[in-house]
Design an enzyme around this catalytic site. Structure first.
Site, PDB file in Angstrom:
ATOM      1  N   ASP A  19     -78.861 -24.175  12.394  1.00 10.42           N
ATOM      2  CA  ASP A  19     -78.085 -23.210  12.899  1.00 10.42           C
ATOM      3  C   ASP A  19     -79.529 -23.669  14.041  1.00 10.42           C
ATOM      4  OD1 ASP A  19     -76.202 -22.527  11.354  1.00 10.42           O
ATOM      5  OD2 ASP A  19     -76.871 -20.784  10.481  1.00 10.42           O
ATOM      6  N   ARG A  65     -72.196 -29.807   8.582  1.00 15.32           N
ATOM      7  CA  ARG A  65     -73.740 -29.900   7.775  1.00 15.32           C
ATOM      8  C   ARG A  65     -73.345 -31.458   6.414  1.00 15.32           C
ATOM      9  NH1 ARG A  65     -73.064 -23.752   5.093  1.00 15.32           N
ATOM     10  NH2 ARG A  65     -73.346 -25.199   2.941  1.00 15.32           N
ATOM     11  N   MET A 117     -70.288 -23.662  14.167  1.00 16.50           N
ATOM     12  CA  MET A 117     -71.235 -22.753  12.806  1.00 16.50           C
ATOM     13  C   MET A 117     -72.044 -22.532  13.793  1.00 16.50           C
ATOM     14  SD  MET A 117     -71.154 -24.313   9.282  1.00 16.50           S
ATOM     15  CE  MET A 117     -69.513 -23.945   7.900  1.00 16.50           C
ATOM     16  N   GLY A 150     -83.603 -22.468   5.560  1.00  4.45           N
ATOM     17  CA  GLY A 150     -83.773 -21.499   6.268  1.00  4.45           C
ATOM     18  C   GLY A 150     -83.780 -20.130   5.977  1.00  4.45           C
TER      19      GLY A 150
HETATM   20  O1  F6P Z   1     -77.011 -20.924   7.578  1.00  5.15           O
HETATM   21  C1  F6P Z   1     -75.898 -22.737   8.040  1.00  5.15           C
HETATM   22  C2  F6P Z   1     -74.727 -22.147   8.061  1.00  5.15           C
HETATM   23  O2  F6P Z   1     -74.158 -23.431   7.990  1.00  5.15           O
HETATM   24  C3  F6P Z   1     -74.212 -21.454   9.020  1.00  5.15           C
HETATM   25  O3  F6P Z   1     -73.574 -22.090  10.510  1.00  5.15           O
HETATM   26  C4  F6P Z   1     -72.539 -21.181   8.913  1.00  5.15           C
HETATM   27  O4  F6P Z   1     -72.705 -19.463   9.412  1.00  5.15           O
HETATM   28  C5  F6P Z   1     -72.910 -21.193   7.383  1.00  5.15           C
HETATM   29  O5  F6P Z   1     -74.322 -21.657   6.866  1.00  5.15           O
HETATM   30  C6  F6P Z   1     -71.096 -21.112   6.345  1.00  5.15           C
HETATM   31  O6  F6P Z   1     -72.189 -21.365   5.114  1.00  5.15           O
HETATM   32  P1  F6P Z   1     -71.171 -21.506   4.322  1.00  5.15           P
HETATM   33  O7  F6P Z   1     -71.361 -22.694   3.455  1.00  5.15           O
HETATM   34  O8  F6P Z   1     -71.819 -20.186   2.998  1.00  5.15           O
HETATM   35  O9  F6P Z   1     -69.528 -21.048   4.470  1.00  5.15           O
END
Ligand code: F6P
Length: 366
Positions: A147, A293, A189, A122
């Protein structure tokens, strides 16, 4: 210089489609007679070799990538704490300070005889890739993120899967909200961009969608829910992006830590409490979080991931470097990495999707 051996890495939060990109890139490279290697956990496999007794850089063969197109996650591993340009390391007092390990990464590339890198990531990971390009590395980027906040590509892979799943969740929540006459606040997210909330909210017929690009007034949200009830519908669905903020207020941050992006979240629970108080209606919060995700990529995501992976190798073969493959239907084109990572692609408040939502009576809290 002719390319004989390339590396692939995956960095930042995982997204459905990563394995499809890896498979397409590996097969396309092998079919050109190139050798392919995977760097474990972003760049960590190169600059923290002691953490990988079985090898931080591993060969990728036809066999390694067999049957992985439909799998979520990444066979290479990933991290969002592994920025080698600003790696959080404890000093003598044990305080975390950010150090630059880029020379170690470049040495690692030379030591493994790697001619080029395909960086799948990203905005954070591709900015790192862009920095390595400026330091002389041959690099092509692939736009990944649920995102969808990368410039210069119509869409990033992973986004469609996240939106499809969020929409399915809204459908499910609707029946329980209706049965209990409740307000369901669904936090999704998306970091500082409202794409997931917007697309899922419209598709899942939300009453209210709150996104970072349009600061909200909680009184206006409560008023909308009361109006909906007056029309005889005694439940409501509110979709709130984790990065949404009240007018004149700030985003809700869970934690800040050296060497990584701030973690957003918590707004859904707070909002459910506020709405319960303001409307007198029982409210519940659901955080979809990392569920967005996980899992199998949709057909759309699989296809663009495979197209991106193959196009990245073609870009290298055609002599490109410092570029990102980007979807520009009906084709995939190459755009400068620097341009793609200059700023985040956020939702334009006057875009067609926002206008459509407003026409359908959806409230944005403004
Ligand atoms: O950038 C992808 C993302 O899933 C965002 O939407 C979210 O804020 C972040 O990563 C969460 O990250 P982590 O896996 O570190 O909690």
């Amino acid at each position: 210089m002719e390319i004989k051996r390339i590396a692939i890495n995956t960095g930042g939060g995982d997204a459905p489609g990563l394995n499809a990109v890896i498979r397409a890139a590996v097969l396309t490279a092998i079919n050109r007679g190139w050798e392919c290697y995977g760097i474990r956990d972003g760049y960590s496999g190169l600059f923290l070799p002691e953490e990988y007794p079985d090898g931080g850089v591993v060969p990728l063969t036809r066999k390694t990538v067999r049957g992985i197109t439909h799998l979520g996650g990444t066979i290479l591993g990933t991290t969002n704490r592994g920025n080698p340009l600003k790696y959080a390391t404890p000093d003598e007092q044990g305080t975390l300070v950010e150090r630059d390990y880029s020379d170690k990464v470049l040495q690692g590339f030379r030591a493994h005889g790697l001619d080029a890198l395909i960086a799948v990531g990203g905005d954070g990971s591709l900015s790192i890739a862009s920095a390595f390009h400026r330091k002389g590395l041959r690099v092509v980027g692939v736009p990944k993120t649920i995102d969808n906040d990368l410039e210069e590509t119509v869409i990033t892979f992973g986004f469609d899967t996240a939106v499809s799943f969020a929409t399915e969740c809204l459908d499910r929540l609707r029946s329980t909200a209706e049965a209990h006459r409740r307000i369901m606040v669904v936090e999704v997210m998306g970091r500082y961009a409202g794409w997931i909330a917007l697309n899922a909210g419209i598709s899942g017929t939300a009453d209210v969608i709150l996104i970072p690009e349009i600061p909200y007034d909680i009184a206006r949200v409560a008023e909308t829910i009361r109006e909906v009830a007056k029309r005889g519908r005694h439940f409501a669905i509110v979709v709130v992006a984790e990065g949404a903020r009240p007018r004149g207020g700030t985003v809700s941050v869970i934690e800040r830590e050296a060497g990584r992006a701030e973690r957003l979240g918590g707004i859904g629970e707070r909002m459910a409490g506020q709405l319960q108080e303001l409307t007198g209606k029982e409210s519940r919060a659901v955080v979809l979080g990392h569920l967005l995700r996980g899992g199998t990529p949709t057909t759309f995501d699989r296809l663009i991931s495979l197209r991106f992976g193959a196009a990245a190798v073609r870009a290298l073969a055609e002599g490109h470097s410092g570029v990102m493959v980007a979807l520009d239907p009906p084709t995939v084109r190459y755009v400068p990495l620097e341009q793609a990572t200059r700023r985040l692609k956020v939702v334009p408040p006057d875009c067609d999707s926002i206008l459509t939502a407003r026409d359908l009576g959806i409230c944005f809290g403004d």
